[in-house]
Design an enzyme around this catalytic site. Structure first.
Site, PDB file in Angstrom:
ATOM      1  N   LYS A  55      -9.817   3.798  -2.293  1.00  0.00           N
ATOM      2  CA  LYS A  55      -9.738   4.522  -3.569  1.00  0.00           C
ATOM      3  C   LYS A  55     -10.925   5.475  -3.711  1.00  0.00           C
ATOM      4  CE  LYS A  55      -7.049   0.768  -5.539  1.00  0.00           C
ATOM      5  NZ  LYS A  55      -6.867  -0.344  -6.464  1.00  0.00           N
ATOM      6  N   GLN A  99     -10.293  -4.189 -10.196  1.00  0.00           N
ATOM      7  CA  GLN A  99      -9.547  -4.613  -9.004  1.00  0.00           C
ATOM      8  C   GLN A  99      -9.146  -6.083  -9.108  1.00  0.00           C
ATOM      9  OE1 GLN A  99      -8.536  -2.474  -6.730  1.00  0.00           O
ATOM     10  NE2 GLN A  99      -7.637  -3.931  -5.312  1.00  0.00           N
ATOM     11  N   ASP A 122      -4.407   2.148 -14.046  1.00  0.00           N
ATOM     12  CA  ASP A 122      -3.527   1.251 -13.283  1.00  0.00           C
ATOM     13  C   ASP A 122      -2.187   1.080 -13.999  1.00  0.00           C
ATOM     14  OD1 ASP A 122      -4.397   0.236 -10.836  1.00  0.00           O
ATOM     15  OD2 ASP A 122      -5.785  -1.174 -11.783  1.00  0.00           O
TER      16      ASP A 122
HETATM   17  N1  GUN Z   1      -4.855  -5.373  -6.466  1.00  0.00           N
HETATM   18  C1  GUN Z   1      -3.756  -5.083  -5.714  1.00  0.00           C
HETATM   19  N2  GUN Z   1      -3.174  -3.954  -6.134  1.00  0.00           N
HETATM   20  C2  GUN Z   1      -3.913  -3.497  -7.166  1.00  0.00           C
HETATM   21  C3  GUN Z   1      -3.806  -2.374  -8.002  1.00  0.00           C
HETATM   22  O1  GUN Z   1      -2.907  -1.538  -7.895  1.00  0.00           O
HETATM   23  N3  GUN Z   1      -4.782  -2.257  -8.952  1.00  0.00           N
HETATM   24  C4  GUN Z   1      -5.766  -3.176  -9.106  1.00  0.00           C
HETATM   25  N4  GUN Z   1      -6.640  -2.986 -10.085  1.00  0.00           N
HETATM   26  N5  GUN Z   1      -5.883  -4.235  -8.349  1.00  0.00           N
HETATM   27  C5  GUN Z   1      -4.969  -4.396  -7.384  1.00  0.00           C
END
Ligand code: GUN
Length: 291
Positions: A55, A99, A122
């Site tokens: 990211k 996350q 998200d």
């Molecule tokens: N863990 C796995 N996929 C995601 C996601 O799309 N966002 C976040 N914040 N955590 C994750």
């Protein structure tokens, strides 16, 4: 049997990043600050750090500012919420994510609901989730949004099709079922852990989306001839021949399913890269709303 169209998530994701990078350059040329994403990560889970690095690299590639906040796994829920409240108030931050997974003593639901919906890039908060069914959609969850964007860019028809989704998670299957219904106007079936005779459902799918995290779950006998097969699964499996010691595996047995599919997503290189592209799109959207 003809060969399927392989849906190239890396290419679509690259196209989206190029589109965003162009917009960011324009902003900077006008003397404006770029969008700013903050990422909270708790603990030292290796896979989570890898995803977060992805990211951050994506932010760098498109010219976004980013802030990484890494906390020890011993941080209390209360303290974490304080940090979230600070980010909610911070005008320099357009959007942020926490996350997942979080340590067991911290409730994902408690945390998620403290994120200001307009900064929830998200798309996990109840307000954003609910907006899927509205004519004014807000920030949509990244993974299902990525799936819909692949389907849209490959011009795969969805109206009136039988769409079977295996997996009902809040991150992928459940919101995707709503998007397929609302935006895709498909006939949607959602299968989950308790579904009996999974094959009887998957066999009927014109569009089969699998988001479980169980490599090998979907075999050729479970798929209809010429189905569109979208594999959201990304599980790390041990592989001594790789430098990293693992490889990513989807839920679909690709080699046997691909020959009977009309379209199929590979793992890696299918849905995976799209989740980051969606996060960037959401961050840009939050920035625009902020200005
Ligand atoms: N863990 C796995 N996929 C995601 C996601 O799309 N966002 C976040 N914040 N955590 C994750």
């Amino acid at each position: 049997m003809s060969s399927p169209t392989i849906i190239d998530g890396r290419k679509v994701s690259k196209d989206i990043k190029n589109e965003i990078a162009e917009k960011v350059e324009k902003l900077k040329a006008e003397g404006k600050r770029p969008p700013h994403l903050a990422i909270i990560i708790v603990g030292d889970d290796g896979a989570s750090h890898t995803y977060v690095n992805g990211k951050i690299n994506a932010c760098k590639a498109v010219g976004f500012d980013f802030t990484l906040m890494h906390f020890a796994s011993t941080i209390s829920e209360e303290k974490l919420i304080k940090h979230i409240e600070q980010l909610n108030e911070d005008e320099d931050i357009d959007g942020f994510i926490v996350q997942i997974p979080l340590p067991e003593h911290i409730s994902v639901e408690h945390i998620t609901e403290r994120i200001a919906p307009l900064k929830d890039v998200d798309g996990f908060t109840n307000q954003n989730f609910g907006s899927i069914m509205s004519s004014h959609q807000l920030l949509l969850p990244a993974t299902p949004f990525g799936v819909m964007e692949l389907i849209r860019r490959y011009e795969i028809p969805t109206e009136g099709k039988n769409c079977v989704i295996v997996g009902a998670s809040r991150i992928a299957g459940a919101p995707l079922s709503l998007m397929m219904l609302q935006d895709g106007r498909a006939t949607v079936t959602v299968c989950h852990k308790l579904t009996k005779d999974l094959k009887s459902h998957t066999k009927e799918a014109d569009i089969l989306v699998v988001a479980v995290g169980k490599p090998g779950l979907i075999t050729k006998d479970m798929v209809k001839e010429c189905a569109v097969v979208i594999d959201v699964g990304t599980t790390r499996v041990e592989d001594a021949s790789r430098k990293s010691g693992f490889r990513l595996a989807g839920d679909v047995v690709y080699d046997e399913v691909a020959p009977i599919a009309s379209y199929i997503t590979p793992v890696p290189g299918g849905v995976g890269p799209m989740t980051i592209a969606s996060l960037l799109l959401n961050t840009f959207k939050a920035y625009e709303r902020n200005h």
